[in-house]
Design a protein around this motif. Structure first.
Motif, PDB file in Angstrom:
ATOM      1  N   UNK A 168       0.822  -1.209   0.000  1.00 24.86           N
ATOM      2  CA  UNK A 168       0.000   0.000   0.000  1.00 24.86           C
ATOM      3  C   UNK A 168       0.859   1.265   0.000  1.00 24.86           C
ATOM      4  N   UNK A 169       2.037   1.194   0.639  1.00 23.84           N
ATOM      5  CA  UNK A 169       2.895   2.383   0.690  1.00 23.84           C
ATOM      6  C   UNK A 169       3.343   2.786  -0.711  1.00 23.84           C
ATOM      7  N   UNK A 170       3.723   1.815  -1.518  1.00 23.25           N
ATOM      8  CA  UNK A 170       4.176   2.144  -2.864  1.00 23.25           C
ATOM      9  C   UNK A 170       3.017   2.644  -3.727  1.00 23.25           C
ATOM     10  N   UNK A 171       1.860   1.999  -3.601  1.00 24.00           N
ATOM     11  CA  UNK A 171       0.706   2.414  -4.404  1.00 24.00           C
ATOM     12  C   UNK A 171       0.331   3.862  -4.082  1.00 24.00           C
ATOM     13  N   UNK A 172       0.453   4.243  -2.827  1.00 22.46           N
ATOM     14  CA  UNK A 172       0.198   5.633  -2.408  1.00 22.46           C
ATOM     15  C   UNK A 172       1.097   6.600  -3.194  1.00 22.46           C
ATOM     16  N   UNK A 173       2.372   6.284  -3.290  1.00 25.74           N
ATOM     17  CA  UNK A 173       3.287   7.136  -4.061  1.00 25.74           C
ATOM     18  C   UNK A 173       2.963   7.089  -5.555  1.00 25.74           C
ATOM     19  N   UNK A 174       2.704   5.878  -6.054  1.00 26.43           N
ATOM     20  CA  UNK A 174       2.428   5.703  -7.483  1.00 26.43           C
ATOM     21  C   UNK A 174       1.227   6.547  -7.923  1.00 26.43           C
ATOM     22  N   UNK A 175       0.206   6.631  -7.047  1.00 27.44           N
ATOM     23  CA  UNK A 175      -1.011   7.360  -7.391  1.00 27.44           C
ATOM     24  C   UNK A 175      -0.937   8.821  -6.946  1.00 27.44           C
ATOM     25  N   UNK A 176       0.261   9.359  -6.866  1.00 23.78           N
ATOM     26  CA  UNK A 176       0.407  10.774  -6.540  1.00 23.78           C
ATOM     27  C   UNK A 176      -0.050  11.099  -5.136  1.00 23.78           C
ATOM     28  N   UNK A 177       0.071  10.146  -4.214  1.00 22.75           N
ATOM     29  CA  UNK A 177      -0.268  10.329  -2.802  1.00 22.75           C
ATOM     30  C   UNK A 177      -1.734  10.734  -2.607  1.00 22.75           C
ATOM     31  N   UNK A 178      -2.603  10.100  -3.380  1.00 19.87           N
ATOM     32  CA  UNK A 178      -4.033  10.357  -3.298  1.00 19.87           C
ATOM     33  C   UNK A 178      -4.651   9.385  -2.276  1.00 19.87           C
ATOM     34  N   UNK A 179      -4.782   9.862  -1.020  1.00 23.01           N
ATOM     35  CA  UNK A 179      -5.255   9.007   0.070  1.00 23.01           C
ATOM     36  C   UNK A 179      -6.654   8.456  -0.166  1.00 23.01           C
ATOM     37  N   UNK A 180      -7.512   9.256  -0.797  1.00 22.34           N
ATOM     38  CA  UNK A 180      -8.881   8.807  -1.029  1.00 22.34           C
ATOM     39  C   UNK A 180      -8.889   7.613  -1.986  1.00 22.34           C
ATOM     40  N   UNK A 181      -8.047   7.676  -3.012  1.00 19.38           N
ATOM     41  CA  UNK A 181      -7.996   6.547  -3.961  1.00 19.38           C
ATOM     42  C   UNK A 181      -7.408   5.300  -3.311  1.00 19.38           C
ATOM     43  N   UNK A 182      -6.388   5.494  -2.489  1.00 19.90           N
ATOM     44  CA  UNK A 182      -5.790   4.341  -1.814  1.00 19.90           C
ATOM     45  C   UNK A 182      -6.811   3.694  -0.893  1.00 19.90           C
ATOM     46  N   UNK A 183      -7.588   4.526  -0.213  1.00 18.77           N
ATOM     47  CA  UNK A 183      -8.643   4.006   0.667  1.00 18.77           C
ATOM     48  C   UNK A 183      -9.663   3.212  -0.143  1.00 18.77           C
ATOM     49  N   UNK A 184     -10.039   3.744  -1.314  1.00 17.42           N
ATOM     50  CA  UNK A 184     -11.007   3.035  -2.160  1.00 17.42           C
ATOM     51  C   UNK A 184     -10.435   1.694  -2.627  1.00 17.42           C
ATOM     52  N   UNK A 185      -9.141   1.646  -2.919  1.00 18.47           N
ATOM     53  CA  UNK A 185      -8.542   0.404  -3.404  1.00 18.47           C
ATOM     54  C   UNK A 185      -8.323  -0.600  -2.273  1.00 18.47           C
ATOM     55  N   UNK A 186      -7.607  -0.163  -1.231  1.00 20.67           N
ATOM     56  CA  UNK A 186      -7.214  -1.108  -0.177  1.00 20.67           C
ATOM     57  C   UNK A 186      -8.297  -1.286   0.881  1.00 20.67           C
ATOM     58  N   UNK A 187      -9.068  -0.236   1.136  1.00 20.19           N
ATOM     59  CA  UNK A 187     -10.115  -0.345   2.151  1.00 20.19           C
ATOM     60  C   UNK A 187     -11.368  -0.988   1.582  1.00 20.19           C
ATOM     61  N   UNK A 188     -11.741  -0.605   0.346  1.00 14.52           N
ATOM     62  CA  UNK A 188     -13.027  -1.060  -0.206  1.00 14.52           C
ATOM     63  C   UNK A 188     -12.866  -2.191  -1.219  1.00 14.52           C
TER      64      UNK A 188
END
Ligand code: PLP
Length: 481
Positions: A329-349
């Motif tokens: 998840x840490x790398x994906x956060x950087x890859x997606x321009x540190x977009x926390x909402x998108x990371x939450x949608x991917x890893x949380x949902x």
């Protein structure tokens, strides 16, 4: 330096606040608000501090790098913690992480000379000293509860043994670890280390840990904590040896190197990503997996797909047998321009709903290779046997099964122009059965482990019952230890 959550929570925390915590309150992982950049002058200063791996060089380098991320421990204390951790007495060599040349431009970086002969000691030994320091400063105690099928548990126990303010309760599946691993853990006689062998499999152990952690009242009353691989301090400690490997393989700070990393939970190679983001001249970061190829699949296709435990292969490089990669998840956060909402949608949902997500068509996906330097590949049991044999015959060096996965995939991604450093993540003695299969002979045993299987043991065998484990913990907390 403040730390944020990969899932966008508004809180910003300091290093010592997240040191003893696991996940962020929103379920995300902590990362620094930005990666400190090391410019040309900075790199020169770090190279001088490391001093070619002279005695004290690694500790000095560790202090310099940690200081960039930790501003809530006084500098002299932090320096003393690094000096206490990275010594010849603990890591068997003054260089701490010596580079072994296999052939021109192809190296192994030895990360497994610590007390448990696997790279997890590199970070865990520092964590033990940081925990003891911070708990004493707060006047608190911590009970570390964990589940292990091998390397993590022993690294945690050897890091925490004898530490004030810390007790360790480590669950392992009864009779299922290798004889050497059992001997390593169960021969510890320190009164703050408790081995619990659960009558069941690793998943039973993990379920009990989860149940105890979800019992918030029990957790608070008995100050239950963990030392799992998502801990930021562990990742940070690992950043140091990427610099140390680079300084040993190069003479000038304009040269580039690549690293190949035997990977499971993406903790080791994520530290390489952080080093690269800081400005260390790394060309490629090669992720090597075994048959459990969750990560290789992502870097090839953009699909991240968590495996069911029934679909997780039991392999001869067992420390890489993962169904999901907890640090990814840490790398994906950087890859997606540190977009926390998108990371939450991917890893949380998405992950909890579908068990997968697909970034293959996302405009950011090609950046994983082009901008962040990632490459990947997988290795099988046959590849391991062939590679162990080949490296032994051609170079006279015996490597373990995990390192063999790294060497195999590194060779597939080598370019003539750039030196390749493979991280050696364990010593062959830990996985003797496969070495015998490959070479027809027993691996060398470091002197301090001679006769370890016949030492007295300290372990409690227990049914797979959360209540029984809770009772055991409560009983030991009540005693003054
Ligand atoms: C833990 C471990 C790995 C995998 O490291 P991650 O940080 O989980 O990617 C590889 N090799 C050995 C020997 C290990 O113990």
């Amino acid at each position: 330096m403040r730390y944020l959550s990969t899932r966008g929570h508004a809180d910003r925390k300091r290093f010592c606040e997240i040191l003893l915590e696991g996940l962020a309150p929103d379920g995300g992982l902590y990362l620094p608000e930005q990666y400190p950049r090391v410019d040309a002058a900075g790199l020169q200063r770090l190279r001088a501090a490391f001093n070619g791996g002279a005695p004290g060089g690694y500790a000095a380098l560790a202090f310099e790098i940690l200081s960039l991320y930790i501003d809530d421990i006084p500098a002299n204390d932090l320096r003393a913690l690094c000096e206490k951790t990275y010594t010849e007495a603990v890591f068997g060599t003054a260089q701490i992480v010596p580079l072994k040349r296999l052939e021109d431009g192809f190296y192994l970086e030895a990360l497994s000379n610590g007390p448990t002969l696997a790279f997890k000691d590199m970070a865990m030994q520092l964590l033990g000293n940081l925990f003891e320091y911070e708990l004493a400063r707060r006047g608190e105690e911590l009970n570390i509860l964990g589940a292990t099928s091998g390397d993590t548990g022993s690294a945690a126990e050897y890091a925490m043994r004898g530490k004030r303010g810390v007790r360790v309760f480590m669950l392992s599946p009864h009779g299922r670890m290798s004889p050497f691993q059992q001997a390593q853990m169960f021969s510890l006689m320190d009164h703050n280390i408790h081995n619990i062998a659960i009558e069941g499999v690793f998943d039973d152990c993990q379920d009990i840990v989860k149940n105890v952690s979800n019992d918030l009242d029990f957790k608070r009353r008995h100050r239950i904590g963990t030392v799992n691989s998502i801990n930021w301090a562990r990742l940070l400690a690992q950043v140091v040896y990427y610099f140390a490997g680079y300084f040993q393989a190069t003479t000038k700070d304009t040269e580039q190197v690549s690293f190949a990393v035997p990977s499971g939970n993406f903790g080791n190679v994520c530290a390489g990503h952080v080093a690269r983001q800081m400005g260390l001249p790394i060309d490629r970061l090669v992720v090597a997996t075994n048959e459990n190829d969750v990560l290789d699949e992502f870097f090839r296709t953009g699909v991240y797909r968590v495996r069911a435990s029934a679909d997780t292969h039991e392999t001869s490089s067992p420390s890489m047998d993962i169904s999901k990669a907890s640090n990814f998840e840490r790398f994906v956060f950087d890859l997606l321009g540190r977009d926390g909402a998108r990371v939450k949608a991917l890893f949380g949902d998405a992950l909890s709903r579908d068990g997968r997500f697909d970034l293959g068509a996302d405009p950011a996906f090609p950046d994983a290779a082009d901008r962040y330097g990632f490459r990947s590949g997988k290795s099988t049991h046959d590849d391991r046997l062939t590679t162990i044999r080949d490296v032994f015959q051609r170079h006279g060096v015996m490597i373990d099964t995990h390192t063999a996965d790294g060497v195999k995939v590194a060779r597939d991604h080598r370019s003539e122009a750039t030196p390749m450093i493979v991280l050696e993540t364990a010593l062959p003695i830990k996985f003797a059965e496969t070495i015998v299969e490959a070479l027809g002979r027993q691996p060398e045993r470091p002197a301090q482990f001679e006769g370890i299987e016949s030492l007295p043991r300290r372990v409690t065998v227990m049914a797979a019952s959360t209540a029984a484990v809770q009772q055991f913990i409560a009983g030991h907390c009540a005693r003054a230890t």
